[in-house]
Structure formats: C-alpha cells, structure tokens
Design a protein around this motif. Structure first.
Motif, short mmCIF file in Angstrom:
data_model
loop_
_atom_site.label_atom_id
_atom_site.label_comp_id
_atom_site.label_asym_id
_atom_site.label_seq_id
_atom_site.Cartn_x
_atom_site.Cartn_y
_atom_site.Cartn_z
N GLU A 446 0.84 -1.21 0.00
CA GLU A 446 0.00 0.00 0.00
C GLU A 446 0.87 1.26 0.00
N ALA A 447 1.94 1.22 0.79
CA ALA A 447 2.83 2.38 0.83
C ALA A 447 3.48 2.61 -0.54
N LEU A 448 3.74 1.51 -1.26
CA LEU A 448 4.37 1.63 -2.57
C LEU A 448 3.40 2.13 -3.65
N ARG A 449 2.12 1.91 -3.40
CA ARG A 449 1.13 2.00 -4.47
C ARG A 449 1.18 3.30 -5.25
N SER A 450 1.23 4.41 -4.52
CA SER A 450 1.15 5.68 -5.24
C SER A 450 2.51 6.10 -5.82
N ARG A 451 3.52 5.30 -5.57
CA ARG A 451 4.86 5.71 -6.00
C ARG A 451 5.53 4.64 -6.84
N LEU A 452 4.73 3.83 -7.52
CA LEU A 452 5.31 2.72 -8.26
C LEU A 452 6.25 3.20 -9.36
N ALA A 453 7.33 2.46 -9.51
CA ALA A 453 8.20 2.71 -10.65
C ALA A 453 7.46 2.27 -11.91
N THR A 454 7.58 3.06 -12.96
CA THR A 454 6.87 2.74 -14.20
C THR A 454 7.83 2.62 -15.37
N ALA A 455 7.39 1.89 -16.36
CA ALA A 455 8.20 1.73 -17.57
C ALA A 455 8.45 3.09 -18.20
N ALA A 456 7.45 3.95 -18.13
CA ALA A 456 7.58 5.26 -18.76
C ALA A 456 8.76 6.04 -18.18
N ALA A 457 8.92 5.91 -16.86
CA ALA A 457 10.00 6.66 -16.22
C ALA A 457 11.37 6.13 -16.62
N TYR A 458 11.42 4.90 -17.09
CA TYR A 458 12.70 4.30 -17.50
C TYR A 458 12.96 4.43 -18.99
N ARG A 459 12.05 5.08 -19.70
CA ARG A 459 12.18 5.10 -21.16
C ARG A 459 13.53 5.67 -21.56
N GLY A 460 14.20 4.90 -22.40
CA GLY A 460 15.48 5.36 -22.91
C GLY A 460 16.61 5.26 -21.90
#
Lengths: 533, 472
Positions: A446-460
């Motif tokens: 739950e603590a992670l939920r709103s701050r998940l790492a996303t593929a978009a943030a890793y693009r490139g």
C-alpha cells in the motif's frame, strides 16, 4: 537528564518541590520549584526530501560511518544509571527514532547522529512548539475536509496515525500510543464521542506526574464509561475499575500487591460517579455525585504497613495505589518494556524506581534514563509495533494519509487504534505471526502503491543492478540493512538481469527495470530485518 | 530448498514414507486404494499380517492416517471475558433450593433465563439450558455426537483477573511465568519443524494456548485473503524476491526478535501454499450457519474447509485449531441482551460447524473444547451484570466423546453451611480441574502422555494427580 544534573544547571533559590507539594494546588503550594528538564535543542527540522520517483533520480548517498560522529561528552550519571557510550551513528539514531518515535524522515537520522546521544535525547524530550509537518490527510473519506475522530468509525485511528507521521513531538506521540495501550479504552465499550477527549488527556498529561494522570483518567468520561465506573454506586458496587486500577494501571497482577478484599474495598471507595444519557447526546454530563458515594469506612491493603482505613474517597483510592510500595517498580518495568525488549538488571530497576519517586512520579525522567541506557542502544533488536512500522514508512516516503485503507490494514496487522483487543491493551510481545506478517506485506504494498516505478520513467534509460539496489534503499530513506539482506537484494537485482528473460517476460527493458525496482522496494520493506529496530 | 516445494507430500516424507508427488494419480487399474498404496509404501504390503507384528490394525491405521496428514484434531473455542456459567446452564429445574437461592442472589438477572421445560438439562435436571444455548442443547440431543459437560470447572485458589486466569488455562498450569501453551507443548512433542499449519489460530493473533518453543505454528484471519501479491512486479523478479525472502528467513542472525521475524517470514510463505490449496480446492460450506456477521462464524467455516482440504489425497497436517467465540462475555453491566445474542451466535455456530464437518466426512477425527477463563459471581452486582467469579463451564464435543458430566453442579448453598456450593467470597466452587480435563484430552484423544505437557499430571493414577474425567 538526572535530577542532580538538572539542579546543577539551575538557580538554587528555592527548594525542590516534594511529592506532597506537587499534590497541592499550585496556588496553595509553598514556594518551591518543580523540577523539569531544561529546554533543550529541538530536533532539526529536515524538510521532507522528495523521494525519487524515478529510480535513476536517487542521489548517491554516503552512509556516514559511526566514527564520523563522536558522541558528545555525556553527563556523569550521578545517580548511578548507566549511559550508553558506544558509537552513536546513523544506525543508532535510526533505532532510537523507531523506539522513541515513528522512525526517521529522510535525513533526520543523520542529523540526530550528528548531535550526539545526549543532545539527541534532549531534543526528543523537548521538541519545542509542536507542529504537524507534511501533507495533511486527503481523500474522499474526510468529513468536510477533515478527519472526524469523535464521529466516524476509523477516524480516531487515522487521526493518531496522521499525528504519528507528522507531529514534531515524536516522543510525545509515542507516549500517547504507550498510554493508549496502558489504559486501553476501546470504542467497542465506550461512546466514540468520548474518545478524542480521552486521547487528548493522555497527550496533555503524560509529562506531568503519573499520580495526576491517574486521577485524571479515573474521572475521564471515556474511562468512566469503559469500566462501568458510573454504574458503581453505594450499595451496588461494580468492581470493574477498582480491579483494573490495581491490576493494569498501577500495581500489576500476581505480585502480592493486593487481595480480592482490596478490590471490593477499592470499589466502594470509587463509588459516586454518574452520567446522563440521551439518544441525541449519548452518555454525557459525567460527574461525581456525593449522594451515590459509599460514605462508610473502607480499609484498603488491610494488614500491611501501607493500610489505609477511613471514609475513603475516590481520590484516596488513587493515592493509595500510587503510594503503594510496589507501584514504582510496576511503572518502571512497564515503561521500560515499551522501549527495551530485555529486562533491566535489579540494580538498574532500583535506580529507576528511585528516579521515579524523586522526580515527582513523572515518566519523563524515566524516559530520559531509558533513552540514554546502553540496553537500548547496544541490546537486541525489537519488533516494530504495526503502527510504528506503517507510520515509519510514510515518514520515510514523505507521504501523508491519503487513504482510509490504513484502518483495515493495521487492524489486520494487529493494531487497530481506538480498539485495543482487551482491557489490558495489545500484546506488545507478540506482534508477529503468519497472519500479521501477511498484513505487513500488504502495508508495504500500500505504501508503494502511489509511487510505483513505471516503464515510462525508465524510457530510454538503463540501470545497473547495483544502482537498482541503491535506488530501492534510497526510496525507503536508506534504512540499515543486514549483510544477509543486502546480499539478497543484490542477487535479485543481478540474477534476473538477462536479456533473454527481459525480452520473453517483460517485453521491453524499461518494463523489466520497473518491475525489478518495484520487487526490490517490496523486498526492502517486507524483509524480516525491516520488521525490527 | 525452496519452500515452493513444500506440500502435503512433506508430511509423508517426514513420516519416513516415500514422497508422493502432488498431483500424482492413484495407480490406475490396479484396484488399489490410496491407502493400500500407502500400506505398500510402508513395506506393509501384507498389511494384515504385518499389522499384528506392529501392535494391531488400529495402530497401523493411525500411522497411515498420520502419514496422510489425517491427525486427530483438537479444536479449542475460547469464550473471551469469563462467561456466566450460571446462565449457560442455569440452576432452574427440579431443585427448588437452587431456584430460591438464585432468586436471592440475582433478583434481576435470574428472570432473563426462561423457565422452559424443554430446556431442562437431562444429565442434571436441576439445571436448564439458557434459551440462547439451544445450539449446545441440540448437540447434546444429537444421537451421533457426544457432549461432556463440566458445569463448574476451575482450579484451587481461583484468580479473578481475566489475564491471569486465562493465562493459567492457556499454559495449562497455575504458573504466571509460563510462556508456552499446553497445546503448544503437545505440538512441540509431536509436531514438525516445517509445518506451521499443525497448530493454527483462526484469527489475527496467535492463541497463547498454541505457543510453542520449537516448532512453528500459524495464524490466519481469512483463508481466501491470505496472499502475498506484489504491486507493479511480476514474473522472474517477483519470484526471485520471494525466493530470497524465504532463504533469508531460514538464516539465523543471533538476535532473538530479528530471528523471530525471520521465522515468521518463513512460516508465512509456507502457509501460503496451504491456504491457496484450501481456497482453491475445498468447497465452501453447504450447511447453514447463522447469518449474523461474525468472524467466529467465518472462522468456523474456514476451519471446516481446512479440515476438508485434500492435496493429492493428503489432508493438511492440522493437529490443533484455536478459535475465539463470538462476542465478549465480561458482563459487568447490562448483561442482557448482549449475553443472549453472543451465546446464540456462538452455540448456533458450533452446531452448524459440526453439521459442516459431518457433511465433509471429517467429524470422526475432530474433538472440540469450549472454555472460558472463569465464570461470573453468583450474586449480581448493581449494574444488571455480575463481576468476576470462580468456577465456569466447559464443554467437550465430538462423535467419540462420552456423553455425561465432568464433575457435578455444586449448588448455591452459602459458605459454611452443609453442602456449600459457594466459597467464602461468594463465588462458585469448582468441582473439576481444567488440568485434569487437559490430561484426559491428551491421553484419551490425542494419544500422548499428559506427563511433560500438563505439569503435575505425571504421578498417575491418584496420589495428588488431577482427576482425569473419562471423556472418550
């Protein structure tokens, strides 16, 4: 701080107030001074750093070695109580913030370590003007934009959790939690509307004498209802509060401190409270009504040197408990047990009892001695209570209360505030079992939920395995991790790193990196070592 | 070893038997039942002959049942707060002295128990079932199930603290310093180091009765919700993280509480396999339980499902289950109607549970103990309730249980007079000791010596040992 040390720093004009003085109203008291700790430096406010949302954003963090922060010369323990003299680095500061509060904000442990132990303890004891720092609660569960702890189910819990996360008086909020366990008034047997006043009483009164606290709790409406005190009247005694006053609040069971006859006599002394009831207001107008009090002669602790006999009042009943020779040891051991998992030595216990009595039966000097004690800093780890675990994560992430899911999650983890499981409070030595463990897992998620790492943030981008581990640790504010735990994190990061696997399972590198980062974050938060401090 | 490997088959392997892989079908076309396969595996292909050499068919059967995880099970139902034994089985009936005394002691409360002829307790017609205890009464009348009733159970020098008295019952001894539970010590004797479900609490906090010193035990609030889901992570990385957690859990750090956290982590991941088996394979209950919203009812249903779960023919190796009855019974004030509501849900739930077990064919390996830390004061207080008392009531239920009384009802005659049922302080005198009851359950049901589990139970028979009721 020891009383002796306090005196040496103060003007010596007036005699120190005795217990008797402190029982007298201020206006009628002889001229004396109340021994209180000197105002101390406050915990430096560390602005909550925005935690890295993207895994590559994590700044390199150097973990200070303990040697970098030599402890300040500690006060001589003139009363003989031992003071921890080992290294006081970030790891020690993290432990202290988890034991005496709800864990560090990012950077706070480093700042505390830089102060040294003595000043760190002073800062916890004297936080200065109390503020709520950080984002206030948000969400559709609020009532008119705020929590309604006296009205809505679960809001008392959220209100306490919010203060635990945001209050600058971390030790104060921890003591509210301790006393909520100690007195354990539950919404299951008390009108919800009475609860906020009860908790505010604990928050306000814990720094005073325990005697005054006990007097205040005895006539507090929530407690009057909780343990049937308003049903306890002349000719029809109800023993509920009398028993727990001795067993749970002031003396302890199975120590030979009192007998069943004492319970019955005590109940008679405590007669006389009453309240009105209406559908609209619920129980209200709590008061003492002399016509309901048993005016007869009662004898408490009959046949002992501390026997009291006479037309005892409810106040006499409370004083009899506090004046009982086994009261100090009860308070000392109970208080100690909230902060240190091992027993004090008989010598330490004796010294703490003396400190408690000489300090006007206040908890604060005990806390000071406990927070300075080597058994806290050099002794074994202690399981974080569930709300400390959860609040600690929110503090580390700089998050506020954004969901009322915390009520159910923490209930599952074994600590539903406002609803202690029984009149003795929570079982503080048994937080962990397979059921509460699964709830802690869900709390991390739950603590992670709103701050998940996303593929978009890793693009490139790419991320080396060791950087991924660093990012996951930084995400949580760099908690101390054991060698085993660190190795586990490294293996997860390295061994899943395979171009073929990335292609087969995750479709893209950035998707793999996001999944890996989220798994690592869960592995930090849910690891067994993270359950203790 | 990764704990994914953990399965029912471990119970078999642990018993010195060959591994039966999960999912392995019964040998097709051989006409062999799974049990006869087991017999062959045991090297007892000629079971009939071999059995006598091993000490009888019963023992072989028991060994096979154990190997299949089908242990005898003890289900403990704790009635929290000290229930009013004098209401559960009220002294109304054919003894007017009881009734007259009760009217004196409880001018208000006594009226709450209906004087209903149909509720007279057959084993002692001076007592009547509380109308809300009809569930227990029906079980008593059930021709298949046996119910043993202790109308006044406790111990000498009773303690009137909830926590101390409950602690005595939990640790199975009059020792304030005890740390392991009496069922926990049984599990330490017969249990295994890698099977947490052998002692399971159906709730969020572990029952202290199940506290062990060597082997793991489990607690689960809701078997369908017992999951370890990742957020934003799946596939290899999630599997690797889980595997690392399991490996980390198996390492000792030397720090007591850190190691406790590691042990619980390991036990939790093992339990996931069991819960997912139960959640996916055991059908939900078809019998009808009370419709009330109650975690006790939910946990009874879950218990029946767990007992009915089979993985490749093997049962979950459950030995002890702890549940908490519906509601709180610390009725210092306004005892009614809360007491009736709680008692009804509790006893109707128990009745439904036995129907559920029977529908699943699991009843024969189960016995249930219903207990509370004490009874309440025979005299009511001034708040339409009663304060803490001494002797309370307990029930043992199961198809193998001998129907009857454990000790007698001592009556309500004042202390000092002939035939006094009350002690000096006005509380009910116990006529049976809970430690004798435990010794009987251990020896007659679970098949193990009470000596070493219940302190003081060693020097039997007689000579200071607790009287063991004949329960089975």
């Amino acid at each position: 701080m020891t009383p002796a040390k306090t005196r040496s720093r103060r003007k010596k004009k007036l005699p120190v107030c005795t217990k008797k003085d402190l029982r007298t109203k201020k206006s009628k008291r002889r001229k004396c001074r109340v021994v209180k700790p000197k105002p101390k430096p406050t915990v430096p406010a560390v602005p909550p750093k925005p935690s890295p949302t993207g895994p590559v954003a994590a700044p390199p963090v150097t973990t200070p070695t303990p040697d970098a922060f030599p402890t300040a010369p500690a006060a001589e323990p003139t009363d003989g109580l031992r003071i921890y003299r080992g290294p006081f680095g970030v790891e020690q500061a993290q432990r202290m913030l988890f034991r005496a509060g709800f864990g560090p904000r990012p950077g706070q442990a480093e700042a505390l370590a830089a102060m040294g132990l003595r000043s760190a303890v002073d800062a916890l004891l004297s936080p200065g003007p109390v503020r709520l720092d950080g984002p206030p609660p948000t969400g559709p569960f609020l009532v008119g934009g705020a929590l309604a702890p006296g009205d809505r189910y679960g809001h008392l819990h959220l209100d306490l959790l919010d203060r635990q996360v945001r209050s600058t008086d971390q030790l104060g909020e921890r003591m509210v939690l301790v006393l909520h366990d100690w007195f354990a008034v539950s919404e299951s047997a008390t009108d919800r509307r009475l609860m906020p006043v009860h908790l505010e009483l604990l928050r306000r009164a814990w720094r005073g004498s325990f005697r005054d606290l006990l007097l205040a709790v005895t006539q507090d409406p929530a407690m009057l209802q909780f343990l049937d005190s308003t049903s306890n009247r002349q000719g029809a005694p109800n023993e509920n509060y009398a028993r727990e006053l001795m067993e749970l609040y002031g003396l302890g069971a199975d120590r030979g401190a009192y007998t069943e006859d004492d319970v019955r006599e005590m109940a008679r002394a405590l007669t006389g409270f009453r309240n009105d009831y209406s559908d609209q207001l619920g129980p209200h107008n709590f008061r003492y009504d002399p016509s309901r009090h048993d005016p007869g002669v009662k004898t408490i602790f009959a046949g002992t040197p501390h026997e009291r006999t006479g037309r005892l009042s409810w106040q006499d009943a409370v004083h009899a408990v506090v004046d009982h020779p086994l009261h100090a040891s009860f308070v000392v051991l109970k208080t100690w047990s909230y902060f240190i998992p091992t027993q004090p030595t008989p010598e330490t216990q004796r010294q703490l009892e003396a400190l408690y009595r000489s300090g006007g039966e206040r908890l604060e000097p005990l806390l000071e001695a406990i927070l300075l004690h080597p058994d806290l800093h050099a002794g074994p780890a202690m399981v974080k209570p569930p709300v400390v675990f959860a609040a600690g994560m929110l503090r580390a992430l700089g998050q506020g209360i954004t969901t009322d899911a915390w009520v159910g999650l923490l209930a599952s983890a074994g600590q539903h505030l406002g609803f202690p499981p029984n009149v003795a409070g929570w079982n503080d030595r048994a937080w962990l079992n397979t059921s509460t463990h699964s709830a802690r897992w869900a709390i991390v998620a739950e603590a992670l939920r709103s701050r998940l790492a996303t593929a978009a943030a890793y693009r490139g981008q790419t991320e080396a395995p060791s950087d991924a581990v660093e990012a996951a640790l930084s995400f949580w504010g760099r908690p101390a991790v054991s060698v085993d735990h660190a190795a586990a994190l490294r293996r997860v990061s390295q061994e899943t790193w395979s171009p073929r696997a990335v292609g087969d399972t995750y479709g893209s590198l950035e998707n793999f990196l996001a999944h890996r980062q989220n798994a690592l974050r869960q592995l930090v938060g849910a690891a067994p070592d993270f359950q203790v401090s | 070893m990764h704990c994914q490997d953990y399965a029912r088959s471990h119970a078999l392997a642990g018993a010195g038997l060959p591994m039966i892989e999960p999912g392995m079908p019964d040998p097709a076309g051989t006409g062999l039942t799974r049990r006869s396969v087991m017999l062959r595996s045991l090297g007892l292909g000629m079971a009939v002959y071999g059995a006598s050499a091993l000490g009888g068919v019963d023992q072989v059967e028991a060994a096979i049942n154990d190997a299949l995880g089908e242990h005898k099970v003890l289900v403990s139902v704790f009635v929290d707060g000290g229930w009013d034994a004098l209401s559960v089985l009220a002294p109304f009936g054919n003894d007017h002295r009881h009734e007259a005394r009760l009217a004196e002691l409880r001018p208000g409360l006594a009226a709450s128990v209906a004087r209903d002829g149909a509720n007279v307790f057959a084993a002692d017609p001076s007592l009547s079932w509380h109308p809300a205890a009809a569930g227990l009464r029906d079980l008593w009348n059930d021709p298949v199930l046996g119910v043993a009733v202790a109308p006044a159970i406790g111990y000498s020098s009773p303690n009137y603290s909830h926590f101390t008295s409950r602690h005595f019952w939990e640790v199975g001894a009059l020792e304030v310093s005890g740390t392991t539970g009496w069922m926990g010590r049984y599990l330490d004797r017969v249990g295994r180091a890698d099977v947490p479900i052998q002692g399971v609490t159906m709730g969020g906090s572990l029952s202290p009765s199940l506290a062990t010193s060597n082997v793991p035990v489990a607690a689960v609030y809701d078997i369908d919700a017992y999951r370890y889901d990742y957020r934003g992570a799946s596939g290899r990385v999630a599997a690797a993280a889980t595997a690392e957690l399991r490996a980390l859990a198996a390492k000792a750090s030397g720090d007591t509480q850190r190691d406790q956290a590691r042990l619980v982590t390991g036990a939790s991941f093992r339990l996931v396999d069991d819960m997912s088996a139960a959640a996916t394979t055991a059908p939900t209950s078809v019998t009808s339980y009370p419709a009330d919203s109650s975690h006790f009812i939910d946990s009874l249903k879950d218990t029946a499902r767990l007992l009915g779960t089979r993985v490749s023919g093997a049962a979950l190796p459950i030995r002890c289950v702890a549940l908490r009855a519906h509601g709180g019974y610390d009725t210092h004030s306004a005892q009614e109607p809360a007491f009736s509501t709680n008692l009804r849900i509790t006893t109707q739930g128990i009745k439904a549970f036995w129907a559920d077990l029977t529908a699943r064919g699991q009843q024969d390996r189960v016995a249930m103990l219903v207990w509370s830390e004490f009874g309440r004061r025979p005299a009511e207080n001034g708040s339409a309730g009663c304060d803490h008392g001494a002797a309370g009531s307990a029930f043992v239920i199961g198809p193998s249980v001998r129907q009857g009384l454990i000790g007698e009802f001592p009556g309500l005659v004042t202390h000092g007079a002939a035939g006094a049922g009350l002690m000096r302080d006005g509380n009910l005198r116990a006529t049976s000791d809970f430690r004798g009851l435990y010794a009987a359950l251990l020896e007659q049901w679970l098949g193990t010596d009470a000596d070493g589990i219940v302190p003081g139970a060693g020097n039997r028979p007689g000579a200071g040992a607790f009287i063991r009721p004949r329960l089975f």
